[in-house]
Design a protein around this motif. Structure first.
Motif, PDB file in Angstrom:
ATOM      1  N   GLU A 120       0.246   2.192 -12.815  1.00 56.05           N
ATOM      2  CA  GLU A 120      -1.152   2.612 -12.907  1.00 56.05           C
ATOM      3  C   GLU A 120      -2.093   1.413 -12.937  1.00 56.05           C
ATOM      4  O   GLU A 120      -3.149   1.421 -12.316  1.00 56.05           O
ATOM      5  CB  GLU A 120      -1.361   3.490 -14.139  1.00 56.05           C
ATOM      6  CG  GLU A 120      -0.947   4.928 -13.876  1.00 56.05           C
ATOM      7  CD  GLU A 120      -1.136   5.828 -15.073  1.00 56.05           C
ATOM      8  OE1 GLU A 120      -1.655   5.384 -16.104  1.00 56.05           O
ATOM      9  OE2 GLU A 120      -0.744   7.012 -14.961  1.00 56.05           O
ATOM     10  N   MET A 121      -1.666   0.372 -13.640  1.00 53.23           N
ATOM     11  CA  MET A 121      -2.504  -0.830 -13.712  1.00 53.23           C
ATOM     12  C   MET A 121      -2.767  -1.393 -12.324  1.00 53.23           C
ATOM     13  O   MET A 121      -3.885  -1.782 -11.987  1.00 53.23           O
ATOM     14  CB  MET A 121      -1.803  -1.896 -14.558  1.00 53.23           C
ATOM     15  CG  MET A 121      -1.729  -1.540 -16.030  1.00 53.23           C
ATOM     16  SD  MET A 121      -0.531  -2.578 -16.876  1.00 53.23           S
ATOM     17  CE  MET A 121      -0.486  -1.748 -18.463  1.00 53.23           C
ATOM     18  N   VAL A 122      -1.707  -1.436 -11.527  1.00 57.25           N
ATOM     19  CA  VAL A 122      -1.874  -1.940 -10.163  1.00 57.25           C
ATOM     20  C   VAL A 122      -2.842  -1.043  -9.404  1.00 57.25           C
ATOM     21  O   VAL A 122      -3.660  -1.508  -8.606  1.00 57.25           O
ATOM     22  CB  VAL A 122      -0.508  -1.986  -9.451  1.00 57.25           C
ATOM     23  CG1 VAL A 122      -0.685  -2.352  -7.994  1.00 57.25           C
ATOM     24  CG2 VAL A 122       0.392  -2.978 -10.148  1.00 57.25           C
ATOM     25  N   ILE A 123      -2.751   0.238  -9.692  1.00 54.89           N
ATOM     26  CA  ILE A 123      -3.570   1.187  -8.947  1.00 54.89           C
ATOM     27  C   ILE A 123      -5.053   1.030  -9.277  1.00 54.89           C
ATOM     28  O   ILE A 123      -5.910   1.150  -8.395  1.00 54.89           O
ATOM     29  CB  ILE A 123      -3.049   2.612  -9.195  1.00 54.89           C
ATOM     30  CG1 ILE A 123      -1.816   2.808  -8.322  1.00 54.89           C
ATOM     31  CG2 ILE A 123      -4.094   3.640  -8.888  1.00 54.89           C
ATOM     32  CD1 ILE A 123      -1.000   4.007  -8.632  1.00 54.89           C
TER      33      ILE A 123
ATOM     34  N   HIS B 286       3.707  -5.420 -15.581  1.00 54.72           N
ATOM     35  CA  HIS B 286       2.667  -6.014 -16.404  1.00 54.72           C
ATOM     36  C   HIS B 286       2.471  -5.295 -17.723  1.00 54.72           C
ATOM     37  O   HIS B 286       1.907  -5.851 -18.646  1.00 54.72           O
ATOM     38  CB  HIS B 286       1.355  -6.116 -15.629  1.00 54.72           C
ATOM     39  CG  HIS B 286       1.041  -7.526 -15.249  1.00 54.72           C
ATOM     40  ND1 HIS B 286       1.939  -8.312 -14.577  1.00 54.72           N
ATOM     41  CD2 HIS B 286      -0.040  -8.301 -15.473  1.00 54.72           C
ATOM     42  CE1 HIS B 286       1.408  -9.506 -14.405  1.00 54.72           C
ATOM     43  NE2 HIS B 286       0.208  -9.528 -14.941  1.00 54.72           N
ATOM     44  N   GLY B 287       2.944  -4.059 -17.776  1.00 50.98           N
ATOM     45  CA  GLY B 287       2.904  -3.347 -19.037  1.00 50.98           C
ATOM     46  C   GLY B 287       3.609  -4.131 -20.142  1.00 50.98           C
ATOM     47  O   GLY B 287       3.196  -4.095 -21.299  1.00 50.98           O
TER      48      GLY B 287
ATOM     49  N   ASP C 139       0.831  -1.198   0.000  1.00 50.14           N
ATOM     50  CA  ASP C 139       0.000   0.000   0.000  1.00 50.14           C
ATOM     51  C   ASP C 139       0.862   1.243   0.000  1.00 50.14           C
ATOM     52  O   ASP C 139       0.514   2.255  -0.598  1.00 50.14           O
ATOM     53  CB  ASP C 139      -0.904   0.017   1.230  1.00 50.14           C
ATOM     54  CG  ASP C 139      -1.970  -1.041   1.132  1.00 50.14           C
ATOM     55  OD1 ASP C 139      -1.853  -1.879   0.226  1.00 50.14           O
ATOM     56  OD2 ASP C 139      -2.897  -1.028   1.939  1.00 50.14           O
ATOM     57  N   SER C 140       1.985   1.136   0.675  1.00 47.52           N
ATOM     58  CA  SER C 140       2.847   2.314   0.736  1.00 47.52           C
ATOM     59  C   SER C 140       3.286   2.701  -0.668  1.00 47.52           C
ATOM     60  O   SER C 140       3.432   3.877  -0.980  1.00 47.52           O
ATOM     61  CB  SER C 140       4.063   2.045   1.625  1.00 47.52           C
ATOM     62  OG  SER C 140       4.960   1.160   1.001  1.00 47.52           O
ATOM     63  N   LEU C 141       3.450   1.716  -1.507  1.00 50.61           N
ATOM     64  CA  LEU C 141       3.832   2.008  -2.892  1.00 50.61           C
ATOM     65  C   LEU C 141       2.773   2.862  -3.570  1.00 50.61           C
ATOM     66  O   LEU C 141       3.067   3.852  -4.237  1.00 50.61           O
ATOM     67  CB  LEU C 141       4.023   0.700  -3.655  1.00 50.61           C
ATOM     68  CG  LEU C 141       4.455   0.806  -5.101  1.00 50.61           C
ATOM     69  CD1 LEU C 141       5.391  -0.351  -5.417  1.00 50.61           C
ATOM     70  CD2 LEU C 141       3.305   0.785  -6.061  1.00 50.61           C
ATOM     71  N   LEU C 142       1.524   2.486  -3.379  1.00 50.24           N
ATOM     72  CA  LEU C 142       0.443   3.207  -4.044  1.00 50.24           C
ATOM     73  C   LEU C 142       0.325   4.625  -3.522  1.00 50.24           C
ATOM     74  O   LEU C 142       0.242   5.588  -4.289  1.00 50.24           O
ATOM     75  CB  LEU C 142      -0.878   2.474  -3.839  1.00 50.24           C
ATOM     76  CG  LEU C 142      -0.873   1.024  -4.289  1.00 50.24           C
ATOM     77  CD1 LEU C 142      -2.195   0.371  -3.970  1.00 50.24           C
ATOM     78  CD2 LEU C 142      -0.571   0.946  -5.762  1.00 50.24           C
ATOM     79  N   ALA C 143       0.327   4.744  -2.211  1.00 53.16           N
ATOM     80  CA  ALA C 143       0.135   6.074  -1.637  1.00 53.16           C
ATOM     81  C   ALA C 143       1.302   6.981  -1.998  1.00 53.16           C
ATOM     82  O   ALA C 143       1.103   8.143  -2.367  1.00 53.16           O
ATOM     83  CB  ALA C 143      -0.012   5.975  -0.125  1.00 53.16           C
ATOM     84  N   THR C 144       2.519   6.459  -1.928  1.00 54.61           N
ATOM     85  CA  THR C 144       3.651   7.325  -2.230  1.00 54.61           C
ATOM     86  C   THR C 144       3.716   7.643  -3.721  1.00 54.61           C
ATOM     87  O   THR C 144       4.240   8.681  -4.105  1.00 54.61           O
ATOM     88  CB  THR C 144       4.986   6.705  -1.787  1.00 54.61           C
ATOM     89  OG1 THR C 144       5.089   5.394  -2.327  1.00 54.61           O
ATOM     90  CG2 THR C 144       5.080   6.645  -0.284  1.00 54.61           C
ATOM     91  N   TRP C 145       3.166   6.778  -4.522  1.00 54.63           N
ATOM     92  CA  TRP C 145       3.057   7.094  -5.958  1.00 54.63           C
ATOM     93  C   TRP C 145       2.159   8.311  -6.123  1.00 54.63           C
ATOM     94  O   TRP C 145       2.444   9.229  -6.890  1.00 54.63           O
ATOM     95  CB  TRP C 145       2.502   5.882  -6.703  1.00 54.63           C
ATOM     96  CG  TRP C 145       2.342   6.073  -8.180  1.00 54.63           C
ATOM     97  CD1 TRP C 145       1.209   6.406  -8.848  1.00 54.63           C
ATOM     98  CD2 TRP C 145       3.359   5.929  -9.174  1.00 54.63           C
ATOM     99  NE1 TRP C 145       1.459   6.478 -10.199  1.00 54.63           N
ATOM    100  CE2 TRP C 145       2.770   6.185 -10.425  1.00 54.63           C
ATOM    101  CE3 TRP C 145       4.722   5.599  -9.123  1.00 54.63           C
ATOM    102  CZ2 TRP C 145       3.475   6.126 -11.620  1.00 54.63           C
ATOM    103  CZ3 TRP C 145       5.419   5.545 -10.307  1.00 54.63           C
ATOM    104  CH2 TRP C 145       4.799   5.800 -11.534  1.00 54.63           C
TER     105      TRP C 145
END
Ligand SMILES: Nc1ncnc2c1ncn2[C@@H]1O[C@H](COP(=O)(O)OP(=O)(O)OP(=O)(O)O)[C@@H](O)[C@H]1O
Ligand SMILES: Nc1ncnc2c1ncn2[C@@H]1O[C@H](COP(=O)(O)OP(=O)(O)OP(=O)(O)O)[C@@H](O)[C@H]1O
Ligand SMILES: NC(N)=O
Ligand SMILES: [Mg+2]
Ligand SMILES: [Mg+2]
Lengths: 392, 302, 382, 252, 234
Positions: free
Chosen positions: C284-287, C73-74, B102-108
């Motif tokens: 982005e895909m993961v997101i 995955h891209g 999750d930290s990856l997503l938020a920091t992104w």
């Protein structure tokens, strides 16, 4: 789940949709985010300024121009999507946009399919002439080819080619190689780095070892900053080896730092210092609109004149329809900041003057050589014998 | 011959840049397990801080003291970036401990915001940071090899930072506290350690180090909103290749990737050089899945 | 449509319709009817999002269920797309050399382009090539027990390798430009309205198939094994399961789905370029999956469609604020609804259930609810 | 030797030079409840690790049923041979329900194909129900194990082993943290299990050992100190000194 | 006599499930109090609540008459509560020595070195000072955890099943140390334990828990262990 729509040939008449109102929509399609935003944001500014000028002068055919701005986000499929959106959804009369050749290639089928109109304002590698695109930047024979000729005459024969790894530098270098071998130059090395590359110590080392007379630089974007800074640190000055760049203009020089690139050469059609009355006015307007610290440069000027050229063509045609505008644009002349330009009907490129310049201490560029008149655009280099076989 | 010698120096130099850029990540990611995708933007903040310090010097002190700006910029980059890191920690990152992915997503998300902020504040085009004059030029050795002062300076800076981080983490009470908290938060707290304070200080330090890296990078390359994106993957590779959680691994990882990159690039070209280095890293990980210096553990599921 | 109904009926007969089933069925119905109400342009866009949704299903399998975060995955998406693009390009070139090859000084069609002249081969390869690459990479890395962050970073490296290679091999791949300027697909003009609608329904059909396929996987015992591996890989090993095999399997499936998505993407969008294989699109895909809700197939479909629709709309109206908007939404989702939109539903449902059932606890527990509490970081400590 | 199910021959396991198990040889008889005891750090857990493939020994062999040397095999293959393991710290799958935990353990076939296409047999599901009752988690079977107490987790892990039906079971401190009553229950369970399967137990609870051991092996610093029945072991002064303490066994 | 630690009507929960229901108990200074009960009744949860590691929506915890229920865990530790959790939470990547030094965190490293007394009690630790905590055997880790708590010289020491996984001779040793400390009168302990014999030997007072409540309490002196055993077993 099929609707009752009937398949019909693509024929959306721009302008018809909006004729009831007193505005006409035009699209602006540049990267406002991502890596290319660095360059493209200023083009958008220039285009908006031109639109504003036209609107202040009473608009076009009684309508105000309403820009629809889209963000290509430095991503080619996004460019294609946004182009579709502008043409199909917003039914814009024309689009001003793109920077990289990749983005242009991505939107090209969209414009051809929907019979739209794109004004492309950046120098590029040539070998293209779409009926749906007007090219207001330089074709190779208006920038690269004369630069190489001049360098061979004035700087030496041994060329080191350095470029970003994509279509413009690769095609440009292909042209240069053909030219060198035809008129007695010598290719020392050809190096490509990925877009966004930041460490040039190895390349600089290679340059140092190779000792060329000229480095012909087709790097694009951020990489130029790293390259010039690191070149200078390695103790190489413009006196030792001249770098001639074709994608570095005033805007880029601000990021590179004048002290790092001072004395090196560039080749373009326009500089902020270009001495014409139109340019004085243009620079002044641009600075007063966007800030005195901003600079103008070739692509900015090309974007600016694209809008005016379109407006002139519309006036001449008395219509916003693509076919009529295209027809009217042929042979159209315009007093641009860079001097008098003319649309070449045959390939929809511009006649432009060529200028070689040297970067000054203040970050501006001093013209050191120029053609006396505008040069006829020749995107396929048909007029050069050595270029036979390049274009097919 | 000269060219080979210079290339060795280039390898060391590139390694030192990578090390400097990755050091902060070795802390925020290696120790705290936050996949900090905004690390690159921390570097960017450091670079812009340097830019602003330069401008302040020019406007308030004039040319005469201009050369000193860089001396001031290093600690200021550290402090300001550290402070930004601190703010991020107390607002967002603190909710992400133990949720590595999750930290990856938020920091992104943070990184997108910071990039856009930079674009809005400083404009999309690159800005120019002039290097101080005392860093111009270089020492000439063996007749005609010039070793640029800037690169020597960065090597020195990297060495100092690594020594500082080592002493801090492994020889000081705070360092021990940090490592304890990162390994078992609730137990550390049960022993009387204010884990919140340790967390935010640690993250701030990791970010601050990125700030120093950004300051150093102004000597070499462009300063723009997307500056950080050029470094983010390389720095993660450095930390992972060295072994997550091992500072010494980060040094080794930076050296391997830096020297590998320049060597491959010298004999092929920049694109292929990069491909070969990354390929080599992938293959190496097949052999040693935990990198150069692994953290072994008896725990069943680490 | 028909499939949809059958699936719905099947569920009714088994007497276990969950809220998720209802949602996904509704969603499919809405998607099936959408072209009636949308402009060509919007339908086309939606068709692209549907392709993305197929890819999201694959990411959900590998990430949501198995706990493996692939940030590359891209690459699989891109490979699938390139396979299809090669076919379309050859069709558009009418037996001549594709345009970009001539610019790049290539004189003959490279051997590996030749099979792509045949549509069935191209279609099969667009799934097979990614799956085989995933098989090789997956088998090696999983067998060698490369886990967690190490795997994620490794896939990032993979992504960079492919982007750089594809950019560098301009004569074979079209370089940075990618492959574009297609004309027809199987002889039908791509710009034609009926072609577009057909493509849309083909994509939707594949989405439904992909969904049912994934659903079947996660509901089988294999699905439980995947979760077991996610939670405690070593324990799974000591229960006699070989994690490498299972991980490789889902990784391949996931890559195949990504390839399929790519193949559906290309004719609808008209271009594929190496940038689509890069890290930014991969993250982005993961997101999409994170926002939709990992570990619930429905979530990934919703996520892919929703995030991309928002992206189109917000960036149309406020191009400059898109970055802020998307950035803030990621942060907000991660912090306030860690299980994504689908999880939000389950959370609410869980609350209601808990209230109803008060003390006697026979609470609904799908795989999703406890994921974060317990695992989360465990996978990632070196 | 035909009735020995596991032969350990000259086994040495070392960590960076430190020998946790040092030239150990012993054998486990079929159907026995075989206890390994010894001071903390004697190498008991390491021995179990070696048997189930978690650590690879530096030297020596572990022969299963007189034929296979398991030191060369990977963990899941060892499980498929019929060697099951319970860990010192309970480890179960937190993301699936207790019932599903049992299901995964119960499956006979563990190939990709069978997990996708086959269902559990009636017999297997009944067995699961049975074991769930036995370990007192039947009521909670649809919950995830996150909500279990330490002791309950221990039971679940034992339950998973039971449905797995291995030929040898390795239990690392199965009654640690259990009360007297639960301990007895576990003991009785072991007795029952040992009718079909051999059991290796590591424990520090002497009362438990005395009650249920068929054979006891004492390890000390990685080496074999003594072996035999509990009565014999208790008499050994060396064992008393290093392990049991002056007051004999335990402190009761 | 004044109580060092006093728990009143405490409730605790994990998520939605309530685990402790109105638990009250007192620990007198210098005394050893123990908490008994079957598996899963909430003994560990009670210790965690005192430490502030679980949510406690209701009730109070008083240390020397000061209500600490609102304080964060580390402040409670600094105020003098030491804790040895079940499952021996040592720091796996820190050396044994560093693990022990961390015990001094709460009193700000006043002492500079580790006292010999600790090593007398757990001789094995002295030989393993430079090994990583995570590499120790289960019992060694347990010893390390107890040693670390003793080093912090807490006013109240909470021990969660301290004998779990420890060899008999060392259990005896621990028993002896507890008695020694008790006799010196400077430590107060609350011990959760399954090992009844051990507890009866060292404890002064006991509580029995069942399903989140206290169901029995009393002095250990003179009580028949079987009576407690039965109560627990219900
Ligand atoms: N993290 C958790 N989340 C949800 N429920 C929990 C959690 N930890 C414990 N429980 C529940 O709380 C109850 C009490 O657990 P606790 O660990 O306090 O028991 P205990 O008395 O210490 O048992 P044992 O002797 O087995 O250690 C158990 O029934 C368990 O199901
Ligand atoms: N990975 C490792 N690195 C270094 N030393 C190790 C490692 N694993 C185990 N040891 C050491 O090996 C010895 C044996 O450990 P093991 O866990 O087998 O003991 P044990 O007999 O199970 O003890 P206990 O009864 O306390 O559980 C211990 O001294 C331990 O410190
Ligand atoms: N046309 C260019 N510079 O890409
Ligand atoms: Mg052990
Ligand atoms: Mg407990």
């Amino acid at each position: 789940g099929c609707s009752g729509k009937v398949e019909e040939p693509v024929d959306n008449k721009p302008g018809t949709d909006t004729s009831a109102e007193d505005t006409i929509k035009v699209g602006i399609l540049h990267s406002l985010s991502g890596t290319m935003a660095i360059s493209e944001v200023s083009l958008k500014d220039a285009e908006l300024m031109a639109i504003e000028e036209i609107n202040q002068a009473g608009g076009l055919l009684g309508k105000k121009i309403e820009p629809v701005i889209e963000d290509g986000a430095s991503d080619w499929p996004t460019f294609a999507e946004k182009a579709k959106k502008l043409l199909q959804n917003d039914k814009v009369a024309t689009v001003f946009g793109c920077w990289t050749s990749a983005s242009r290639k991505a939107v090209l089928p969209v414009f051809e399919e929907n019979n739209g109109l794109l004004w492309y304002p950046v120098q590029y590698e040539g070998m293209e002439s779409s009926p749906n695109i007007f090219y207001t930047g330089a074709a190779p024979n208006q920038q690269i080819v004369p630069a190489v000729e001049w360098l061979l005459e004035n700087k030496g024969k041994r060329f080191f080619l350095l470029g970003s790894d994509y279509v413009f530098p690769r095609t440009a270098n292909k042209i240069i190689k053909a030219q060198l071998s035809a008129i007695g130059g010598e290719l020392i090395a050809e190096e490509y780095t990925p877009l966004g590359h930041t460490d040039y110590s190895t390349i600089v080392n290679k340059i140092k070892t190779a000792k060329p007379d000229v480095v012909f630089n087709t790097l694009n974007g951020d990489s130029n900053v790293a390259f010039f800074k690191q070149l200078k640190d390695a103790g190489i000055t413009s006196e030792d080896i001249t770098v001639c760049s074709v994608s570095v203009a005033e805007e880029e020089i601000r990021g590179i730092g004048a002290e790092n690139i001072k004395g090196h050469l560039v080749s373009w059609n326009y500089y902020q210092t270009t001495d014409t009355p139109e340019n004085k006015e243009f620079v002044e307007k641009y600075k007063s609109k966007y800030g005195s610290d901003r600079v103008t440069d070739d692509p900015i000027e090309a974007a600016y004149i694209a809008v005016h050229l379109w407006a002139e063509a519309v006036k001449k045609a008395g219509s916003f329809e693509v076919e009529k505008v295209k027809e009217a644009a042929k042979g159209l002349e315009f007093k641009a900041p860079e001097g008098l330009v003319k649309i070449e009907g045959e390939n929809q490129h511009l006649w432009k003057p060529v200028r070689i310049g040297e970067v000054q201490e203040d970050g501006l560029i001093k013209e050191i050589w120029s053609t006396s008149e505008a040069v006829r655009p020749d995107p396929y280099l048909k007029t050069y014998d050595w270029a036979k076989g390049l274009s097919d | 011959m000269d060219s080979y010698l210079l290339q060795i120096f280039n390898g060391i130099s590139v390694s030192s840049v990578l090390l400097l850029a990755a050091l902060g990540l070795a802390i925020t990611f290696g120790l705290m397990r936050i996949i900090n995708m905004a690390h690159g933007e921390m570097i960017m903040i450091g670079a812009y801080t340097t830019y602003m310090v330069q401008n302040l010097f020019i406007s308030f002190l004039g040319e005469r003291y201009f050369d000193l700006y860089f001396i001031a910029a290093i600690p200021l980059s550290f402090l300001i970036t550290g402070f930004v890191g601190y703010l991020l920690e107390i607002s967002i990152v603190k909710r992400l401990y133990g949720r590595t992915l999750d930290s990856l997503l938020a920091t992104w998300g943070i990184s997108l915001i910071l990039q856009q902020l930079a674009r809005n504040i400083f404009g999309a085009p690159n800005v120019d940071v002039r290097s101080p004059r005392w860093l111009n030029g270089g020492v000439v050795v063996f007749g005609n090899i010039q070793l640029p002062y800037k690169r020597l300076f960065i090597i020195l800076l990297a060495a100092l930072c690594i020594a500082g981080v080592y002493l801090f983490l492994f020889k000081s009470d705070s360092g021990r506290r940090i490592r304890a908290v990162m390994q078992n938060r609730s137990m550390a707290e049960s022993l009387g350690i204010n884990t919140r304070k340790v967390d935010s200080m640690t993250f701030a330090i990791g970010s601050g180090l990125a700030g120093i890296a950004g300051c150093a990078l102004t000597l070499l390359g462009s300063i723009g909103p997307t500056l950080g994106t050029n470094y983010i993957v390389d720095t993660f590779m450095v930390v992972v290749l060295g072994g997550v959680g091992r500072i010494i691994g980060t040094v080794a990882g930076a050296a391997a990737i830096g020297i590998g990159n320049t060597t491959f690039e010298y004999f092929t070209n920049a694109s292929l050089g990069k491909v070969l280095v990354f390929l080599a890293v992938i293959l190496f990980l097949q052999w040693k899945p935990q990198g150069f210096f692994s953290v072994s553990s008896r725990v069943l599921d680490e | 449509m028909e499939r949809n109904l059958r699936y719905l009926k099947g569920s009714i007969f088994k007497g276990r319709i969950s809220a998720n089933d209802i949602i996904i069925t509704l969603l499919f119905v809405v998607l099936a009817l959408a072209p009636l109400f949308l402009s060509d342009f919007r339908t086309n866009l939606l068709g692209k999002f549907i392709a993305y949704a197929i890819l999201a299903l694959g990411i959900d399998l590998i990430w949501g269920y198995t706990g493996i975060l692939s940030l590359g995955h891209g690459v699989y998406f891109g490979l699938g797309a390139y396979c299809m693009a090669m076919y379309l390009k050859l069709e558009a070139s009418n037996g001549k050399l594709p345009d970009f090859m001539s610019w790049s000084g290539q004189n003959v069609l490279p051997w590996f382009w030749k099979p792509f002249a045949y549509a069935p081969v191209a279609i099969i390869l667009s799934v097979l090539v990614p799956a085989v690459l995933a098989l090789i990479i997956g088998y090696l890395t999983f067998k060698n027990r490369i886990k967690g962050v190490y795997f994620s970073i490794l896939t990032q490296a993979l992504s960079i390798i492919f982007v750089v290679l594809f950019v560098g091999q301009q004569a074979y791949t079209g370089g940075t430009n990618g492959i574009t300027n297609f004309k027809t697909i199987f002889g039908f003009p791509l710009s034609g309205f009926s072609t577009k609608v057909t493509l849309y329904y083909v994509a939707l059909g594949f989405l439904i198939l992909a969904f049912l396929f994934c659903r079947w996987i996660v509901q089988s015992r294999l699905g439980k094994v995947l979760i077991a591996i996610r939670d405690s890989e070593n324990r799974a090993r000591f229960s006699g399961y070989n994690p490498a095999i299972y991980k490789t399997f889902v990784y391949c499936i996931s890559a195949g789905l990504a390839g399929l998505a790519g193949a559906l993407f290309v004719p609808q969008v008209g271009i594929i370029s190496p940038a689509e294989m890069g890290i930014v699109p991969s993250v982005e895909m993961v997101i999409w999956v994170a926002i939709g809700g990992r570990g619930t197939l429905v979530g990934s479909v919703i996520g892919a469609i929703l995030v991309n629709s928002l992206k189109s709309m917000v960036s149309e109206s406020f191009p400059a604020v898109w970055s802020y908007f998307i950035g803030i939404s990621f942060i907000a989702v991660v912090i306030f609804m860690p299980y994504g939109l689908a999880g939000l539903l389950n959370q609410i449902k869980g609350k209601i259930y808990a209230q109803k059932a008060q003390k006697s606890v026979k609470r609904y527990s799908s795989a999703t609810l406890n994921i974060l509490e317990e695992s989360g970081c465990d996978e990632y400590v070196g | 030797m035909s009735d020995s199910i596991l032969e350990i021959r000259n086994l040495t396991v070392s960590f960076d030079g430190f020998k946790a198990v040092d030239g150990l040889s012993t054998s486990v008889k079929k159907g026995d409840i075989h206890f390994f005891i010894g001071p903390n750090g004697a190498g008991k857990t390491t021995l179990l690790d070696a048997i189930c493939g978690r650590v690879k020994p530096a030297e020596g062999k572990i022969i299963f049923k007189g034929m296979k040397d398991v030191t060369k095999m990977s963990e899941h293959e060892i499980v498929e041979l019929g060697i099951g393991r319970k860990f010192q710290v309970p480890s179960i799958f937190m993301g699936i329900t207790i019932y599903e935990n049992m299901e995964l353990a119960a499956a006979r076939k563990r190939s990709l194909y069978s997990t996708l296409f086959t269902k559990l047999s009636r017999e297997q599901t009944e067995r699961i129900q049975d074991v769930l009752q036995k370990i007192g988690l039947y009521e909670k079977r649809y919950r995830t194990p996150a909500a279990l107490s330490h002791g309950e987790k221990q039971w679940l892990e034992i339950g998973m082993l039971l449905v797995q039906q291995p030929e040898i079971m390795l239990l690392d401190e199965p009654v640690a943290g259990m009360g007297r009553k639960e301990t007895d229950r576990t003991g009785r369970l072991l007795k029952e299990i040992s009718e079909k399967c051999s059991v290796i137990v590591v424990e520090h609870d002497m009362e438990f050992v005395r009650e249920y051991a068929d054979k006891v092996t004492v390890l000390h610093e990685g080496r074999l100190l003594d072996e035999g029945n509990m009565h014999k072991i208790q008499q050994n002064p060396k064992v008393m000194e290093v392990y049991l303490g002056r007051g004999g066994e335990g402190c009761a | 006599m004044k109580d060092v630690l006093k728990v009143d009507n405490l409730c605790a929960c994990y998520g939605e499930s309530i685990v402790l229901n109105d638990v009250s108990l007192k620990v007198e200074p210098g005394k050893v109090t123990c908490l008994l009960g079957r598996n899963g009744v909430g003994k560990s949860t009670l210790l965690k609540s005192i430490m502030g590691l679980v949510k406690t929506p209701k009730g109070s915890v008083c240390l020397n008459n000061e209500n600490i229920i609102k304080l964060p865990t580390y402040k409670r530790a600094q105020k003098g509560i030491g804790y040895v959790p079940q499952g021996r939470d040592i720091f796996p990547q820190l050396t044994v020595h560093e693990n022990l030094i961390l015990g001094m965190e709460r009193n700000g490293h006043k002492k500079k070195s580790i006292e010999e007394e600790i090593f007398e009690l757990f001789p094995v630790l002295k030989t393993m000072l430079d090994r990583k905590g995570g590499d120790l055997s289960g019992g060694q880790q347990q010893q390390l955890a107890i040693a670390r708590a003793l080093i912090s010289e807490p006013e109240v020491l909470l021990l969660d099943e301290p004998t779990e996984g420890i060899q008999p001779s060392i259990i005896q040793e621990i028993g002896r140390v507890i008695k020694k400390l008790k006799n010196r009168g400077n430590v107060t302990m609350l011990i959760v334990e399954q090992y009844l014999e051990f507890v009866m030997d060292v404890a002064d007072y006991f509580y029995v828990m069942d399903k989140g409540r206290i169901v029995m309490e009393g002095k250990t002196e003179g009580i028949d262990p079987h009576e407690i055993q039965e109560k627990i077993a219900i």
